[in-house]
Design a protein around this motif. Structure first.
Motif, short mmCIF file in Angstrom:
data_model
loop_
_atom_site.label_atom_id
_atom_site.label_comp_id
_atom_site.label_asym_id
_atom_site.label_seq_id
_atom_site.Cartn_x
_atom_site.Cartn_y
_atom_site.Cartn_z
N UNK A 134 0.93 -1.20 -0.19
CA UNK A 134 -0.10 -0.09 0.01
C UNK A 134 0.97 1.33 0.09
N UNK A 135 1.75 1.38 0.78
CA UNK A 135 2.74 2.26 1.03
C UNK A 135 3.32 2.71 -0.42
N UNK A 136 3.83 1.64 -1.18
CA UNK A 136 4.38 1.91 -2.51
C UNK A 136 3.42 2.49 -3.45
N UNK A 137 2.15 2.03 -3.31
CA UNK A 137 1.10 2.71 -4.29
C UNK A 137 0.68 3.89 -3.92
N UNK A 138 0.82 4.48 -2.61
CA UNK A 138 0.38 5.59 -2.14
C UNK A 138 1.42 6.76 -2.66
N UNK A 139 2.86 6.26 -2.75
CA UNK A 139 3.83 7.29 -3.16
C UNK A 139 3.44 7.45 -4.68
N UNK A 140 3.12 6.81 -5.40
CA UNK A 140 2.80 6.91 -6.73
C UNK A 140 1.83 8.04 -6.93
N UNK A 141 0.65 7.66 -6.21
CA UNK A 141 -0.39 8.60 -6.25
C UNK A 141 0.07 10.05 -5.93
#
Length: 320
Positions: A255-262
């Protein structure tokens, strides 16, 4: 905008290390509730996140913040060389005076065509010379977490089921939360952290706050909703006084990695997420407060003027 960008870059750097505020060991829950002891205001949304980061970055131990003007009105002044934190206030309405058919003047609230923003700078109480020491309220102990979460879950607007299975999730189609059995969790606080996260998702139902919950795993929509659930769980955990120990039942590193993209795509998304997270927390905490007949507002003691406080201390010293 530059300050927003700088904050997002710092937070995304923390995410790349596999951390978010909820699992940063150096946090003290009490410092996650920034409030103003002079105006009695509680800082919300993006301002709350700004001040939380300032606590982590600068090591403040006091959750109280106010403007220089407010401190000076009480006779307090900052220590030499101190710098404040820039916050923002969005204004969506204005008051206008109209004349009704009887010629009487009436005051009405009118929505602005374009929201306006005002900026202000606040200083932590620890930066102020001689400011009264903060008295932290009693916080929940590990042994109290189970009872606290039982009460919080009892105020849920959807059904919550605890089953002998290995997933924690909210089902929009069935409007229910499914959790593993409590003994599957590492400890009571880990259970509480997961409950708050899933209850946050449940507020997205069309009959409540009506958010987009249709995004599949790995999609930008999914990442945005997860970010909102995580920030609101962070806010609620602080408001409930939960201990800092505990982990999510499921691994959130993806989740953390996907948040950084957003966030890197649009750094304003973090502030939109904070605004939605406040609405989520307000709804769930409001349900809890009504069911329990209590208030989760921070305890704010009256701050005495500096001169009166000084005279009182001198008098007390002489009497010894």
């Amino acid at each position: 905008m530059e300050q927003r960008r700088a904050l997002v870059e710092k937070i995304t750097a923390m995410m790349r290390q596999g951390k978010f505020f909820n699992n940063a060991a150096e946090w003290d829950r009490e410092r996650l509730r920034p409030h103003n002891p002079l105006s009695r205001a509680v800082y919300r949304g993006g301002n709350r996140l700004r001040l939380m980061w300032a606590v982590l970055e600068k090591g403040y131990t006091d959750p109280r913040w106010a403007t220089l003007r407010q401190y000076r009105e009480k006779g307090y002044y900052p220590k030499k060389g101190e710098h404040g934190i820039l916050c923002e206030k969005w204004i969506f309405t204005k008051e206008v005076i109209r004349t009704d058919e009887n010629g009487r003047k009436i005051r009405e609230t009118e929505e602005l065509e374009h929201p306006a923003v005002a900026y202000f700078t606040v200083f932590n109480a620890g930066q102020i010379q001689g400011f009264p020491q903060y008295r932290a309220p009693e916080r929940a102990q590990e042994t109290q977490v189970t009872a606290l979460m039982d009460d919080f879950m009892a105020a849920s607007e959807c059904r919550i089921r605890e089953l002998a299975q290995e997933r924690a999730f909210y089902s929009p189609a069935r409007d229910e939360i499914v959790l593993p059995l409590r003994e599957f969790f590492k400890d009571d606080t880990s259970f509480a952290k997961t409950v708050l996260h899933e209850m946050a998702h449940s507020t997205g139902h069309p009959t409540r706050l009506d958010r987009n919950l249709s995004g599949g795993y790995g999609s930008p929509e999914y990442a945005r909703e997860e970010l909102r659930a995580e920030i609101s769980a962070l806010f609620m955990g602080a408001d409930l006084g939960l201990p800092l120990t505990g982990e999510h039942y499921e691994d959130h590193s993806d989740y953390l990695l996907s948040w950084t993209g957003v966030l890197q795509e649009d750094y304003n998304e973090l502030f939109r997420a904070c605004a939605d997270a406040e609405k989520i927390a307000a709804r769930l905490e409001g349900n809890y407060e009504r069911s329990r007949g209590c208030s989760l507002m921070p305890v704010m003691e009256e701050v005495p003027p500096a001169e009166k406080r000084t005279r009182h201390m001198e008098k007390a010293s002489c009497s010894l």
